[in-house]
Design a protein around this motif. Structure first.
Motif, PDB file in Angstrom:
ATOM      1  N   LYS A 178       0.839  -1.205   0.000  1.00  0.00           N
ATOM      2  CA  LYS A 178       0.000   0.000   0.000  1.00  0.00           C
ATOM      3  C   LYS A 178       0.875   1.256   0.000  1.00  0.00           C
ATOM      4  N   VAL A 179       1.939   1.263   0.806  1.00  0.00           N
ATOM      5  CA  VAL A 179       2.855   2.413   0.849  1.00  0.00           C
ATOM      6  C   VAL A 179       3.492   2.611  -0.522  1.00  0.00           C
ATOM      7  N   ARG A 180       3.980   1.513  -1.122  1.00  0.00           N
ATOM      8  CA  ARG A 180       4.602   1.606  -2.456  1.00  0.00           C
ATOM      9  C   ARG A 180       3.615   2.163  -3.479  1.00  0.00           C
ATOM     10  N   GLU A 181       2.371   1.687  -3.413  1.00  0.00           N
ATOM     11  CA  GLU A 181       1.341   2.147  -4.337  1.00  0.00           C
ATOM     12  C   GLU A 181       1.091   3.654  -4.174  1.00  0.00           C
ATOM     13  N   LEU A 182       1.001   4.118  -2.938  1.00  0.00           N
ATOM     14  CA  LEU A 182       0.783   5.543  -2.687  1.00  0.00           C
ATOM     15  C   LEU A 182       1.937   6.385  -3.227  1.00  0.00           C
ATOM     16  N   VAL A 183       3.161   5.914  -3.027  1.00  0.00           N
ATOM     17  CA  VAL A 183       4.331   6.645  -3.522  1.00  0.00           C
ATOM     18  C   VAL A 183       4.360   6.631  -5.051  1.00  0.00           C
ATOM     19  N   ASP A 184       4.050   5.499  -5.655  1.00  0.00           N
ATOM     20  CA  ASP A 184       4.024   5.423  -7.121  1.00  0.00           C
ATOM     21  C   ASP A 184       2.986   6.363  -7.715  1.00  0.00           C
ATOM     22  N   VAL A 185       1.809   6.396  -7.112  1.00  0.00           N
ATOM     23  CA  VAL A 185       0.758   7.292  -7.599  1.00  0.00           C
ATOM     24  C   VAL A 185       1.182   8.753  -7.405  1.00  0.00           C
ATOM     25  N   ALA A 186       1.837   9.049  -6.291  1.00  0.00           N
ATOM     26  CA  ALA A 186       2.327  10.410  -6.053  1.00  0.00           C
ATOM     27  C   ALA A 186       3.324  10.811  -7.130  1.00  0.00           C
ATOM     28  N   GLU A 187       4.199   9.890  -7.502  1.00  0.00           N
ATOM     29  CA  GLU A 187       5.178  10.169  -8.551  1.00  0.00           C
ATOM     30  C   GLU A 187       4.482  10.457  -9.884  1.00  0.00           C
ATOM     31  N   THR A 188       3.450   9.689 -10.184  1.00  0.00           N
ATOM     32  CA  THR A 188       2.690   9.903 -11.419  1.00  0.00           C
ATOM     33  C   THR A 188       2.024  11.274 -11.404  1.00  0.00           C
ATOM     34  N   TYR A 189       1.398  11.619 -10.268  1.00  0.00           N
ATOM     35  CA  TYR A 189       0.787  12.940 -10.147  1.00  0.00           C
ATOM     36  C   TYR A 189       1.828  14.045 -10.349  1.00  0.00           C
ATOM     37  N   ALA A 190       2.985  13.883  -9.731  1.00  0.00           N
ATOM     38  CA  ALA A 190       4.033  14.901  -9.846  1.00  0.00           C
ATOM     39  C   ALA A 190       4.478  15.060 -11.297  1.00  0.00           C
ATOM     40  N   GLU A 191       4.638  13.946 -11.986  1.00  0.00           N
ATOM     41  CA  GLU A 191       5.043  13.996 -13.395  1.00  0.00           C
ATOM     42  C   GLU A 191       3.986  14.684 -14.256  1.00  0.00           C
ATOM     43  N   ASP A 192       2.711  14.548 -13.861  1.00  0.00           N
ATOM     44  CA  ASP A 192       1.611  15.164 -14.609  1.00  0.00           C
ATOM     45  C   ASP A 192       1.368  16.615 -14.188  1.00  0.00           C
ATOM     46  N   GLY A 193       2.143  17.110 -13.229  1.00  0.00           N
ATOM     47  CA  GLY A 193       1.999  18.493 -12.791  1.00  0.00           C
ATOM     48  C   GLY A 193       0.944  18.717 -11.724  1.00  0.00           C
ATOM     49  N   ALA A 194       0.436  17.651 -11.144  1.00  0.00           N
ATOM     50  CA  ALA A 194      -0.579  17.765 -10.088  1.00  0.00           C
ATOM     51  C   ALA A 194       0.111  17.694  -8.728  1.00  0.00           C
ATOM     52  N   ALA A 195       0.758  18.804  -8.363  1.00  0.00           N
ATOM     53  CA  ALA A 195       1.573  18.828  -7.141  1.00  0.00           C
ATOM     54  C   ALA A 195       0.756  18.573  -5.884  1.00  0.00           C
ATOM     55  N   MET A 196      -0.433  19.151  -5.791  1.00  0.00           N
ATOM     56  CA  MET A 196      -1.235  18.983  -4.573  1.00  0.00           C
ATOM     57  C   MET A 196      -1.668  17.525  -4.396  1.00  0.00           C
ATOM     58  N   SER A 197      -2.069  16.883  -5.480  1.00  0.00           N
ATOM     59  CA  SER A 197      -2.456  15.472  -5.392  1.00  0.00           C
ATOM     60  C   SER A 197      -1.245  14.611  -5.033  1.00  0.00           C
ATOM     61  N   ALA A 198      -0.093  14.956  -5.589  1.00  0.00           N
ATOM     62  CA  ALA A 198       1.134  14.221  -5.264  1.00  0.00           C
ATOM     63  C   ALA A 198       1.450  14.352  -3.780  1.00  0.00           C
ATOM     64  N   MET A 199       1.348  15.574  -3.256  1.00  0.00           N
ATOM     65  CA  MET A 199       1.639  15.794  -1.840  1.00  0.00           C
ATOM     66  C   MET A 199       0.651  15.034  -0.956  1.00  0.00           C
ATOM     67  N   GLN A 200      -0.615  15.023  -1.329  1.00  0.00           N
ATOM     68  CA  GLN A 200      -1.612  14.315  -0.524  1.00  0.00           C
ATOM     69  C   GLN A 200      -1.301  12.818  -0.486  1.00  0.00           C
ATOM     70  N   ASN A 201      -0.885  12.266  -1.613  1.00  0.00           N
ATOM     71  CA  ASN A 201      -0.525  10.845  -1.625  1.00  0.00           C
ATOM     72  C   ASN A 201       0.694  10.581  -0.754  1.00  0.00           C
ATOM     73  N   LEU A 202       1.652  11.501  -0.762  1.00  0.00           N
ATOM     74  CA  LEU A 202       2.826  11.325   0.094  1.00  0.00           C
ATOM     75  C   LEU A 202       2.455  11.428   1.569  1.00  0.00           C
ATOM     76  N   VAL A 203       1.546  12.334   1.895  1.00  0.00           N
ATOM     77  CA  VAL A 203       1.075  12.438   3.279  1.00  0.00           C
ATOM     78  C   VAL A 203       0.371  11.145   3.687  1.00  0.00           C
ATOM     79  N   ASP A 204      -0.436  10.591   2.779  1.00  0.00           N
ATOM     80  CA  ASP A 204      -1.102   9.311   3.065  1.00  0.00           C
ATOM     81  C   ASP A 204      -0.077   8.186   3.238  1.00  0.00           C
ATOM     82  N   ALA A 205       1.003   8.224   2.450  1.00  0.00           N
ATOM     83  CA  ALA A 205       2.062   7.213   2.577  1.00  0.00           C
ATOM     84  C   ALA A 205       2.743   7.329   3.935  1.00  0.00           C
TER      85      ALA A 205
END
Length: 172
Positions: free
Chosen positions: A14-41
């Motif tokens: 689950k942690v790996r999945e959250l970090v992977d999704v955060a990385e995808t969000y960051a690459e797509d320019g969705a910084a807030m969504s990326a940060m939220q996923n990292l906080v969840d991780a």
């Protein structure tokens, strides 16, 4: 043992999945969504390494606690040992004054977080009320403080909405 390992593996996945999704969000320019996923991780990691608050713990005998802390000092700094939740809890059970300090710190942290939430959720529709000096048309001596603009000149104490944003009610 396999059930525990399986559950722990699921948590790590689950942690790996959250970090992977955060990385995808960051690459797509969705910084807030990326940060939220990292906080969840981070929260998921904490749930792995810190016990749940509803877990029942047997009190640690003072002698055993002292032995454990002394043993830990061989490889850890006192600050690192104090940061371990169960150690702090066990010390608090043996020292009511320290337990009280921890409770006060928890209350202070809650107030701090509440103040942050209040600021974050504030209605920021009319920024000129807080920073009038940024626009010469709304400049006034109270800039930087919450205030209202007088609605009628010559009537002290009678305030109304911001002259730049008349649909926004006066500040309190």
């Amino acid at each position: 043992m396999s059930a525990v390992s399986s559950k722990l593996t699921e948590r790590f996945d689950k942690v790996r999945e959250l970090v992977d999704v955060a990385e995808t969000y960051a690459e797509d320019g969705a910084a807030m969504s990326a940060m939220q996923n990292l906080v969840d991780a981070i929260a998921a990691i904490r749930r792995i390494i810190e016990p749940a608050p509803d877990q029942d713990r047997r009190p640690v005998a003072l002698e055993r606690l002292v032995e454990t802390v002394e043993g830990a000092q061989r490889t850890r700094k006192p600050e690192e040992i104090a940061a371990v939740p169960w150690v702090a809890e066990a010390i608090g059970l043996h020292d009511p004054a320290i337990r009280a300090m921890g409770e006060v710190a928890a209350v202070a942290e809650q107030r701090y977080r509440a103040a942050l939430v209040k600021w974050i959720t504030r209605d920021w529709t009319c920024l000129c009320v807080v920073s009038c000096h940024e626009d010469p048309a709304t400049a006034c001596s109270l800039s930087g403080q919450e205030h209202v603009h007088p609605a009628i000149p010559g009537r002290p104490g009678v305030y109304g909405p911001c002259p730049v944003h008349p649909d926004v009610p006066g500040d309190q």
